[in-house]
Scaffold this motif. Structure first.
Motif, PDB file in Angstrom:
ATOM      1  N   UNK A 170      77.320  69.500  13.350  1.00 41.31           N
ATOM      2  CA  UNK A 170      78.752  69.222  13.431  1.00 41.31           C
ATOM      3  C   UNK A 170      79.561  70.483  13.741  1.00 41.31           C
ATOM      4  N   UNK A 171      79.052  71.306  14.653  1.00 41.81           N
ATOM      5  CA  UNK A 171      79.719  72.545  15.042  1.00 41.81           C
ATOM      6  C   UNK A 171      80.378  72.348  16.412  1.00 41.81           C
ATOM      7  N   UNK A 172      81.692  72.568  16.523  1.00 43.18           N
ATOM      8  CA  UNK A 172      82.370  72.451  17.819  1.00 43.18           C
ATOM      9  C   UNK A 172      81.806  73.452  18.821  1.00 43.18           C
ATOM     10  N   UNK A 173      81.790  73.065  20.093  1.00 42.68           N
ATOM     11  CA  UNK A 173      81.258  73.942  21.145  1.00 42.68           C
ATOM     12  C   UNK A 173      82.204  73.984  22.340  1.00 42.68           C
ATOM     13  N   UNK A 174      82.146  75.104  23.045  1.00 38.03           N
ATOM     14  CA  UNK A 174      82.796  75.234  24.340  1.00 38.03           C
ATOM     15  C   UNK A 174      81.727  75.662  25.338  1.00 38.03           C
ATOM     16  N   UNK A 175      81.670  74.984  26.479  1.00 38.81           N
ATOM     17  CA  UNK A 175      80.792  75.397  27.569  1.00 38.81           C
ATOM     18  C   UNK A 175      81.634  76.220  28.536  1.00 38.81           C
ATOM     19  N   UNK A 176      81.181  77.440  28.812  1.00 38.16           N
ATOM     20  CA  UNK A 176      81.964  78.347  29.653  1.00 38.16           C
ATOM     21  C   UNK A 176      81.067  78.934  30.739  1.00 38.16           C
ATOM     22  N   UNK A 177      81.542  78.918  31.973  1.00 37.02           N
ATOM     23  CA  UNK A 177      80.834  79.623  33.047  1.00 37.02           C
ATOM     24  C   UNK A 177      81.607  80.894  33.377  1.00 37.02           C
ATOM     25  N   UNK A 178      80.907  81.998  33.392  1.00 40.63           N
ATOM     26  CA  UNK A 178      81.531  83.306  33.573  1.00 40.63           C
ATOM     27  C   UNK A 178      81.436  83.795  35.011  1.00 40.63           C
TER      28      UNK A 178
END
Length: 275
Positions: A170-178
């Protein structure tokens, strides 16, 4: 919303059967990657291990703890600096380099006293030091409030496994492309652009818009496909460049090179109720 501790208990219950997965089993039932051995937790952390992991990262109630994960070379340290409004050369910035510069999970408080954030640089995945299937538990990632999954060129199985484990806890995530600026420049070069033949950069300016749109479209489509193949819900991917992210944090203004930097910063503040 369940707490991380409740997520641990649920994970223990779901894994009690302990059914081993073989290559044939995976081929016969490819619908959910959560069943693959790479996505199985090596061990479920005990309460003592959770408290130990929190102590190790100096977890403090009242603060939000963000872990930056991804393969070696994805630019984790540089993006942590950008999130903190720092350039790589600034005093207090996380060390950066061509090779993996992070051996242990490293803590970096946010220099803005109004931001209750603490940033953590996690050693790169996909190395011989920590096998992919041990990455989540080996670094105690189950204690963080949010995990940023950063990728540069490819969205990997380790990144997908991270999403699966974060959902379990139950951990929020962000997917980020650098490194969007570098990737867009490469698309322009691949189109046959030659700067020596473009003295006033008029052709480059014309190509930039189409290269930018191509990069954004292909990135979003690739991540969406990867998530669908892993039987995971669709999730936004934020496309950023470090230099533009620094400007967004410092000035909170759009520039011609801004893609998702300002939205990522605002979404993060809204989600964690920071105004």
């Amino acid at each position: 919303m369940k707490s991380k501790e409740e997520g641990v208990l649920a994970t223990k219950s779901n894994n009690q059967a302990g059914i081993p997965m073989t290559e044939n089993t995976i081929k016969e039932d490819p619908q959910t990657l959560e069943k693959h051995s790479i996505f199985q937790l090596v061990s479920i952390p005990s309460d003592k291990e959770i408290q130990s992991a929190k102590h190790k990262v100096q977890y403090q109630e009242g603060l939000f703890h963000f872990a930056m994960t991804g393969v070696s070379g994805a630019g984790k340290s540089s993006l942590i600096n950008a999130f903190r409004g720092l350039r790589n050369r600034d005093q207090g910035a996380a060390p950066t380099g061509v090779v993996e510069t992070t051996a242990d999970v490293t803590r970096f408080p946010d220099p803005n006293p109004h931001n209750p954030f603490v940033w953590y640089d996690v050693p790169g995945s996909g190395t011989l030091n920590t096998p992919d299937w041990q990455y989540f538990t080996a670094h105690g990632l189950y204690v963080f409030d949010c995990i940023i999954i950063l990728f540069d060129s490819r969205f990997t199985m380790t990144d997908l496994a991270m999403l699966v484990n974060c959902r379990r806890f139950n951990i929020p995530t962000y997917i980020v492309r650098s490194k969007s600026d570098s990737h867009i420049r490469n698309i322009i070069k691949e189109s046959g652009y030659d700067s020596d033949e473009d003295e006033n950069h008029s052709r480059r300016n014309a190509l930039y818009s189409s290269a930018r749109e191509q990069y954004i479209t292909e990135t979003r489509a690739t991540v969406r496909r990867n998530l669908q193949e892993a039987n995971l819900p669709d999730q936004r991917v934020y496309i950023v460049a470090n230099s533009t992210m620094v400007s967004a944090v410092r000035d909170q203004k759009l520039s011609e090179k801004t893609i998702d930097e300002l939205e990522l910063m605002r979404d993060r503040h809204t989600k964690f109720k920071v105004y």
